[in-house]
Design an enzyme around this catalytic site. Structure first.
Site, short mmCIF file in Angstrom:
data_model
loop_
_atom_site.label_atom_id
_atom_site.label_comp_id
_atom_site.label_asym_id
_atom_site.label_seq_id
_atom_site.Cartn_x
_atom_site.Cartn_y
_atom_site.Cartn_z
N ASN A 161 -4.82 12.68 4.50
CA ASN A 161 -5.84 11.76 5.02
C ASN A 161 -5.64 10.31 4.59
O ASN A 161 -5.75 9.40 5.41
CB ASN A 161 -7.24 12.25 4.61
CG ASN A 161 -7.66 13.51 5.33
OD1 ASN A 161 -7.24 13.76 6.46
ND2 ASN A 161 -8.48 14.32 4.68
N ARG A 218 0.84 -1.21 0.00
CA ARG A 218 0.00 0.00 0.00
C ARG A 218 0.87 1.25 0.00
O ARG A 218 0.60 2.22 -0.71
CB ARG A 218 -0.90 -0.02 1.24
CG ARG A 218 -1.85 1.17 1.32
CD ARG A 218 -2.77 1.03 2.51
NE ARG A 218 -3.66 2.18 2.64
CZ ARG A 218 -3.85 2.87 3.74
NH1 ARG A 218 -3.21 2.53 4.86
NH2 ARG A 218 -4.67 3.89 3.78
N HIS A 267 -5.89 -5.92 -2.58
CA HIS A 267 -6.78 -5.94 -1.42
C HIS A 267 -7.01 -7.35 -0.90
O HIS A 267 -7.59 -7.52 0.17
CB HIS A 267 -8.13 -5.30 -1.77
CG HIS A 267 -8.06 -3.81 -1.91
ND1 HIS A 267 -9.14 -3.02 -2.24
CD2 HIS A 267 -7.02 -2.94 -1.76
CE1 HIS A 267 -8.77 -1.75 -2.29
NE2 HIS A 267 -7.49 -1.68 -2.01
N HIS A 296 0.81 4.29 -2.75
CA HIS A 296 0.59 5.69 -2.37
C HIS A 296 1.78 6.57 -2.76
O HIS A 296 1.61 7.74 -3.09
CB HIS A 296 0.32 5.80 -0.87
CG HIS A 296 -1.06 5.36 -0.48
ND1 HIS A 296 -1.72 5.86 0.61
CD2 HIS A 296 -1.90 4.46 -1.05
CE1 HIS A 296 -2.92 5.30 0.70
NE2 HIS A 296 -3.04 4.44 -0.30
#
Length: 328
Positions: free
Chosen positions: A92, A60, A192, A64
């Site tokens: 966030n 992840r 995921h 990002h």
């Protein structure tokens, strides 16, 4: 003449992008730090079995990182009073990122072997791949030679990283902006299968979907939703409970995530969005009907493609001494 100038500008841009990508290569550190990739792989093999969730966390983080200013390690930078600017870490989408200390530990080992040679951006990419492999997931090629960025901006991260509440249009635009297509969207979402999430990332689907308290997302399987409310996310204000994105199989890199999508049991709105267009839904069905090896091969291709997004090579950027701070 104006159209000729425009074409020449596009040609120059393509040459620049092409040359940047061409400088990424397998075994980039073969001469400058020949033990680097083995040091990274050995550490990952030793440590990840002690904390298997590390694989999903670094995967992840890699995603990002690449979606903001390209794969340049900018997600690792800390806020410093000297700049006064909040970094990507304060965005966030990144408040729940984990694995920073793991990357720091790898960086210390590599720096001890070859000071100032291996970038933090390459370390993220290599650790993400090696950690997934340790958990039994797919292997993919990781060309190296990335340089670290020196800018990290909170507003860019908030704008560029797709939120779990994203609809299909937002997802398509976000990926296209990075040169990734719908196939990449579906395949990279497959990560995921080993992920977990806080209830706060999807609880509005359960309790406040239309802005009215008590409304539930009709695209979410009602039995699954009721189970989540009864056993996991017991209120919309739950910010601490963790839920598996692929319940029953979240430690195994397999096709069950896609099978759940077809049953309307994707945890996020962004998961459910993948089944709302015939093109992406058809591709999901192909993956489910195919073999695990086929999925692994295709996932690896998309990971390598994402790893080339807007990379800095050559003399661009720097090789950070510490991943959390730019060099002085």
């Amino acid at each position: 003449m104006a159209s000729f100038g425009y074409l020449m500008s596009i040609l120059v841009l393509c040459i620049i992008i092409g040359s940047g990508n061409a400088q990424l290569e397998l075994n980039f550190y073969a001469k400058s730090c020949p033990k680097a990739e083995k040091i990274i792989k050995d550490f990952v093999q030793q440590q990840v079995p002690k904390a298997p969730n590390t694989a999903a966390a670094i995967l992840r983080m890699h995603f990002h990182d690449c979606f903001v200013r390209g794969c340049d390690g900018s997600v690792l930078l800390n806020f410093t009073s000297s700049t006064g600017n909040q970094t990507e870490k304060q965005a966030n989408p990144n408040l729940t990122l984990r694995g920073f200390s793991f990357i720091d530990a790898v960086k210390r080992l590599v720096e001890a072997e070859c000071p100032g040679v291996v970038s933090c951006a390459d370390i993220i990419a290599l650790v993400a791949r090696d950690a997934v492999v340790v958990t039994g997931g797919p292997f993919w090629n990781v060309p190296t030679g990335r340089r670290d960025g020196t800018i990290s901006n909170v507003s860019e991260a908030n704008a560029d990283i797709p939120a779990p509440t994203s609809n299909f249009t937002r997802l398509q635009q976000s990926f296209a902006k990075k040169g990734l297509d719908l196939k990449d969207l579906v395949l990279l979402s497959g990560a995921h299968t080993i992920g977990v999430s806080h209830c706060s990332s999807f609880s509005e689907r359960l309790y406040n979907f239309t802005g009215v308290v008590g409304t539930q997302d009709p695209s979410l399987d009602s039995e699954y939703a009721d189970n989540l409310k009864a056993r996991k996310c017991k209120s919309i204000n739950d910010n601490t409970t963790i839920v598996e994105m692929d319940p029953g199989s979240f430690k195994t890199f397999d096709l069950s995530y896609y099978k759940l999508l077809l049953k309307r049991r994707g945890l996020f709105q962004s998961d459910a969005a993948l089944t709302k267009r015939s093109t992406t839904k058809s591709f999901i069905e192909q993956l489910v009907d195919g073999s695990l090896k086929e999925f692994y091969d295709e996932f690896g291709k998309s990971m390598e493609k994402m790893g080339r997004v807007e990379v800095k090579t050559g003399s661009a950027g720097e090789i950070r001494k510490h991943c959390a701070f730019v060099n002085n």
